[in-house]
Design a protein around this motif. Structure first.
Motif, PDB file in Angstrom:
ATOM      1  N   PRO A   1       0.836  -1.212   0.000  1.00 11.77           N
ATOM      2  CA  PRO A   1       0.000   0.000   0.000  1.00 11.77           C
ATOM      3  C   PRO A   1       0.868   1.259   0.000  1.00 11.77           C
ATOM      4  O   PRO A   1       1.975   1.259   0.536  1.00 11.77           O
ATOM      5  CB  PRO A   1      -0.783  -0.111   1.314  1.00 11.77           C
ATOM      6  CG  PRO A   1      -0.671  -1.530   1.732  1.00 11.77           C
ATOM      7  CD  PRO A   1       0.602  -2.057   1.150  1.00 11.77           C
ATOM      8  N   LYS A   2       0.376   2.296  -0.621  1.00 12.52           N
ATOM      9  CA  LYS A   2       1.097   3.576  -0.672  1.00 12.52           C
ATOM     10  C   LYS A   2       1.209   4.156   0.735  1.00 12.52           C
ATOM     11  O   LYS A   2       0.319   4.011   1.558  1.00 12.52           O
ATOM     12  CB  LYS A   2       0.377   4.582  -1.572  1.00 12.52           C
ATOM     13  CG  LYS A   2       0.297   4.142  -3.007  1.00 12.52           C
ATOM     14  CD  LYS A   2       1.642   4.219  -3.673  1.00 12.52           C
ATOM     15  CE  LYS A   2       1.524   3.787  -5.117  1.00 12.52           C
ATOM     16  NZ  LYS A   2       2.760   3.408  -5.700  1.00 12.52           N
ATOM     17  N   SER A   3       2.330   4.815   0.984  1.00 12.09           N
ATOM     18  CA  SER A   3       2.581   5.415   2.281  1.00 12.09           C
ATOM     19  C   SER A   3       3.105   6.827   2.078  1.00 12.09           C
ATOM     20  O   SER A   3       3.786   7.122   1.091  1.00 12.09           O
ATOM     21  CB  SER A   3       3.619   4.587   3.050  1.00 12.09           C
ATOM     22  OG  SER A   3       4.001   5.256   4.221  1.00 12.09           O
ATOM     23  N   ALA A   4       2.815   7.708   3.024  1.00  9.00           N
ATOM     24  CA  ALA A   4       3.326   9.074   2.964  1.00  9.00           C
ATOM     25  C   ALA A   4       4.785   9.122   3.407  1.00  9.00           C
ATOM     26  O   ALA A   4       5.493  10.078   3.131  1.00  9.00           O
ATOM     27  CB  ALA A   4       2.481   9.985   3.848  1.00  9.00           C
ATOM     28  N   ARG A   5       5.252   8.081   4.087  1.00 11.05           N
ATOM     29  CA  ARG A   5       6.631   8.030   4.569  1.00 11.05           C
ATOM     30  C   ARG A   5       7.554   7.539   3.464  1.00 11.05           C
ATOM     31  O   ARG A   5       7.208   6.639   2.714  1.00 11.05           O
ATOM     32  CB  ARG A   5       6.725   7.095   5.764  1.00 11.05           C
ATOM     33  CG  ARG A   5       5.850   7.573   6.915  1.00 11.05           C
ATOM     34  CD  ARG A   5       5.860   6.614   8.045  1.00 11.05           C
ATOM     35  NE  ARG A   5       7.173   6.636   8.678  1.00 11.05           N
ATOM     36  CZ  ARG A   5       7.547   5.794   9.607  1.00 11.05           C
ATOM     37  NH1 ARG A   5       6.724   4.846  10.000  1.00 11.05           N
ATOM     38  NH2 ARG A   5       8.743   5.872  10.141  1.00 11.05           N
TER      39      ARG A   5
ATOM     40  N   ILE B   1      17.453   6.254   0.559  1.00  7.83           N
ATOM     41  CA  ILE B   1      16.026   6.592   0.608  1.00  7.83           C
ATOM     42  C   ILE B   1      15.512   6.569  -0.818  1.00  7.83           C
ATOM     43  O   ILE B   1      16.096   7.167  -1.724  1.00  7.83           O
ATOM     44  CB  ILE B   1      15.783   7.968   1.255  1.00  7.83           C
ATOM     45  CG1 ILE B   1      16.180   7.893   2.732  1.00  7.83           C
ATOM     46  CG2 ILE B   1      14.353   8.414   1.058  1.00  7.83           C
ATOM     47  CD1 ILE B   1      15.765   9.038   3.566  1.00  7.83           C
ATOM     48  N   VAL B   2      14.429   5.846  -1.032  1.00  9.07           N
ATOM     49  CA  VAL B   2      13.858   5.697  -2.359  1.00  9.07           C
ATOM     50  C   VAL B   2      12.642   6.597  -2.459  1.00  9.07           C
ATOM     51  O   VAL B   2      11.724   6.520  -1.653  1.00  9.07           O
ATOM     52  CB  VAL B   2      13.446   4.219  -2.596  1.00  9.07           C
ATOM     53  CG1 VAL B   2      12.825   4.056  -3.962  1.00  9.07           C
ATOM     54  CG2 VAL B   2      14.634   3.314  -2.403  1.00  9.07           C
ATOM     55  N   GLU B   3      12.658   7.468  -3.443  1.00  5.59           N
ATOM     56  CA  GLU B   3      11.541   8.361  -3.665  1.00  5.59           C
ATOM     57  C   GLU B   3      10.426   7.635  -4.407  1.00  5.59           C
ATOM     58  O   GLU B   3      10.692   6.859  -5.322  1.00  5.59           O
ATOM     59  CB  GLU B   3      11.982   9.581  -4.485  1.00  5.59           C
ATOM     60  CG  GLU B   3      12.994  10.445  -3.777  1.00  5.59           C
ATOM     61  CD  GLU B   3      12.455  11.109  -2.521  1.00  5.59           C
ATOM     62  OE1 GLU B   3      11.258  11.461  -2.503  1.00  5.59           O
ATOM     63  OE2 GLU B   3      13.220  11.256  -1.562  1.00  5.59           O
ATOM     64  N   ASP B   4       9.204   7.879  -4.034  1.00  7.12           N
ATOM     65  CA  ASP B   4       8.055   7.307  -4.724  1.00  7.12           C
ATOM     66  C   ASP B   4       7.608   8.303  -5.775  1.00  7.12           C
ATOM     67  O   ASP B   4       6.975   9.315  -5.457  1.00  7.12           O
ATOM     68  CB  ASP B   4       6.939   7.002  -3.723  1.00  7.12           C
ATOM     69  CG  ASP B   4       5.745   6.348  -4.372  1.00  7.12           C
ATOM     70  OD1 ASP B   4       5.816   6.049  -5.591  1.00  7.12           O
ATOM     71  OD2 ASP B   4       4.750   6.101  -3.684  1.00  7.12           O
TER      72      ASP B   4
END
Length: 140
Positions: free
Chosen positions: A122-126, A134-137
């Motif tokens: 599921p998509k997350s704001a974190r 750190i992987v950017e969405d």
């Protein structure tokens, strides 16, 4: 029989059929992997390679090879590796057995591979963290 799930990332491929067969072979038979830890497997032969008719995001490869045991004897092995692409990650399940048991356990191994699924989280704001990176969405 042995089954193991492996995740490999990242990849720039958008379709599982576009990955070369060597991609799977390199991970399954690597010296840090299950079948390469006691020496590089010998006589590795790709028996079949097909995208699933039911699920176009799944690909199954069948290999026949000789693996080394801890006492450096060789044992004939057969395996299925089923991979699926979720985002930029490839998830694989490996289902294997000794060559002399293949005919009796092959239907069970096929069932294991057929039941394998991987779905996006599921998509997350974190922000996601992969190791120290750190992987950017960017899918938004």
């Amino acid at each position: 029989p042995i089954s193991k799930v492996k995740t490999v990332s990242p990849t720039k491929i958008k379709n599982i059929k576009d990955l070369p067969a060597d991609f799977f072979m390199d991970y399954v038979f690597a010296t840090k992997g299950k079948y390469g830890v006691y020496g590089q497997p010998e006589d590795v032969k790709l028996i079949s390679d097909a995208v699933s008719d039911k699920d176009k995001s799944k690909r199954q490869l069948e290999y026949k090879f000789n693996a080394f045991t801890p006492n450096q004897k060789t044992v004939a092995k057969r395996l299925f590796v089923t991979g699926t692409l979720v985002g930029s990650d490839v998830f694989m399940v490996v289902a294997a057995t000794n060559g002399n048991r293949w005919n009796s356990v092959q239907p069970m191994l096929q069932e294991i591979c057929d039941s394998f699924r991987a779905v996006p989280a599921p998509k997350s704001a974190r922000p996601m963290k992969r190791g120290k990176e750190i992987v950017e969405d960017n899918s938004k």
